[in-house]
Write an enzyme that holds these catalytic residues in place. Sequence first.
Site, PDB file in Angstrom:
ATOM      1  N   ASP A  91       0.935  -1.322   0.048  1.00 32.44           N
ATOM      2  CA  ASP A  91       0.195   0.118  -0.232  1.00 32.44           C
ATOM      3  C   ASP A  91       1.056   1.365   0.286  1.00 32.44           C
ATOM      4  O   ASP A  91       1.819   1.277   0.808  1.00 32.44           O
ATOM      5  CB  ASP A  91      -1.294  -0.135   1.389  1.00 32.44           C
ATOM      6  CG  ASP A  91      -2.015   1.149   1.815  1.00 32.44           C
ATOM      7  OD1 ASP A  91      -2.893   1.521   0.505  1.00 32.44           O
ATOM      8  OD2 ASP A  91      -1.514   1.935   2.002  1.00 32.44           O
ATOM      9  N   ASP A 104      -3.700   1.007   7.022  1.00 28.17           N
ATOM     10  CA  ASP A 104      -3.138   0.591   5.540  1.00 28.17           C
ATOM     11  C   ASP A 104      -2.093  -0.715   5.452  1.00 28.17           C
ATOM     12  O   ASP A 104      -2.566  -1.600   4.737  1.00 28.17           O
ATOM     13  CB  ASP A 104      -1.336   1.747   5.544  1.00 28.17           C
ATOM     14  CG  ASP A 104      -1.872   3.094   5.603  1.00 28.17           C
ATOM     15  OD1 ASP A 104      -2.527   3.386   4.926  1.00 28.17           O
ATOM     16  OD2 ASP A 104      -0.941   4.018   5.952  1.00 28.17           O
ATOM     17  N   CYS A 132     -13.817  -3.918  11.068  1.00 29.93           N
ATOM     18  CA  CYS A 132     -14.357  -3.872  11.059  1.00 29.93           C
ATOM     19  C   CYS A 132     -15.956  -4.170  11.062  1.00 29.93           C
ATOM     20  O   CYS A 132     -16.187  -5.037  12.406  1.00 29.93           O
ATOM     21  CB  CYS A 132     -14.630  -5.042   9.599  1.00 29.93           C
ATOM     22  SG  CYS A 132     -15.572  -6.375   8.722  1.00 29.93           S
ATOM     23  N   CYS A 164     -12.936  -4.309   4.156  1.00 30.23           N
ATOM     24  CA  CYS A 164     -12.681  -5.874   4.919  1.00 30.23           C
ATOM     25  C   CYS A 164     -11.649  -6.064   4.359  1.00 30.23           C
ATOM     26  O   CYS A 164     -12.312  -7.144   3.297  1.00 30.23           O
ATOM     27  CB  CYS A 164     -13.762  -5.396   5.781  1.00 30.23           C
ATOM     28  SG  CYS A 164     -13.257  -6.614   7.387  1.00 30.23           S
ATOM     29  N   GLU A 179      -0.240  -1.442  -6.166  1.00 34.09           N
ATOM     30  CA  GLU A 179      -2.284  -0.663  -6.924  1.00 34.09           C
ATOM     31  C   GLU A 179      -1.978   0.020  -7.981  1.00 34.09           C
ATOM     32  O   GLU A 179      -0.125   0.234  -8.166  1.00 34.09           O
ATOM     33  CB  GLU A 179      -2.774   0.265  -5.718  1.00 34.09           C
ATOM     34  CG  GLU A 179      -3.102  -0.067  -4.286  1.00 34.09           C
ATOM     35  CD  GLU A 179      -3.110   0.446  -3.520  1.00 34.09           C
ATOM     36  OE1 GLU A 179      -4.037   0.927  -2.227  1.00 34.09           O
ATOM     37  OE2 GLU A 179      -2.107   1.398  -3.065  1.00 34.09           O
ATOM     38  N   CYS A 219     -13.647  -9.519   5.623  1.00 35.73           N
ATOM     39  CA  CYS A 219     -14.589 -10.416   5.171  1.00 35.73           C
ATOM     40  C   CYS A 219     -14.868  -9.656   3.640  1.00 35.73           C
ATOM     41  O   CYS A 219     -16.889 -10.208   2.750  1.00 35.73           O
ATOM     42  CB  CYS A 219     -15.494  -9.720   6.268  1.00 35.73           C
ATOM     43  SG  CYS A 219     -16.299  -8.330   6.484  1.00 35.73           S
TER      44      CYS A 219
END
Length: 307
Positions: free
Chosen positions: A91, A254, A244, A226, A174, A229
């Site tokens: 990240d 991060d 979450c 998340c 990313e 999940c």
Amino acid sequence: MGNQKSSISDDGFKLKNTSGRHATLWLSKIGDIPIRDHREIPDKAAIKEVTVKKETTGDWFVSFGLETDDADLPEKPNVDSLDATNSVGIDLGILNYIHTSDGKTVDWLDLEDEYERLRREQRKLSRKEQRSNNYEKQRQKVAKVKRHIRRKVLDYQHKLTTWLVKEYDAVFVEDLNVKGMLEQSHNARNKQDAAWRQFITLLEYKANLYGTHVVQVEARGTTKECASCGVETAKPIWVREHSCPSCGFECDRDANAAMNVLQRGFSELGLGWPEDKPVKTALPTDTTSVSAKRVCRGNLDRLSDVV
Ligand SMILES: [Zn+2]
């Protein structure tokens, strides 16, 4: 502005004494020129072209266009062998330069002194009379400080990318075009975009040299989602923790994003998230902070055979 540049190819040049401080470049029309090399040329690469350029600082630069034979490059590990222990998601942090899915943070370079010096030299420049000799001298000083900063960043990125491709079999990053738009102000974004793009370019180049997978993944929603999940929760930029409301999974903001990058990387390669390696085992709750110095020092010995 005022840059002079010329390319020489084929028999017009010869690089002598490439190692150490006595590197010499021979140019057919000029003869021997001592050069100071900033980075060594890898053994596997062949020099295809030499470019000589005069910079705005008044200094001359030589750069080499290299070509590597694909047959000499190491093979990338079999995709089926990849798992959460030998692969990493990254990240692009705001507070730290990068944050990895296995809980490492690598601090960005401290360039405070350099930027302070740049501001000082720019202030001096603004007081000189334009087009005077002193103005020209001062302009070159400013250009030199800028160049020093660029080199320091590039050097750091070289070390960081080398560390990553040696440490992991797969590195997922990313695709920043979207990420940048989402999270940053315009000006800050442009600067960071350029740095990140350079970082990815280096990473991909070294991935080939070292036989490592590098894959760019969709960045949209990596922070909100998340990692445990998949439920999305909006987070203002100042909220540093991921907590979450749906499954109760908690970790650093991060680190959660980096985990999502890792998962997206796996699915990009056609792999599911390994069932036997659930998110939580791959994600230490305590974050290890790896200082840039430590990362770099560990690699310095081996850097000699790296571009
Ligand atoms: Zn959840």
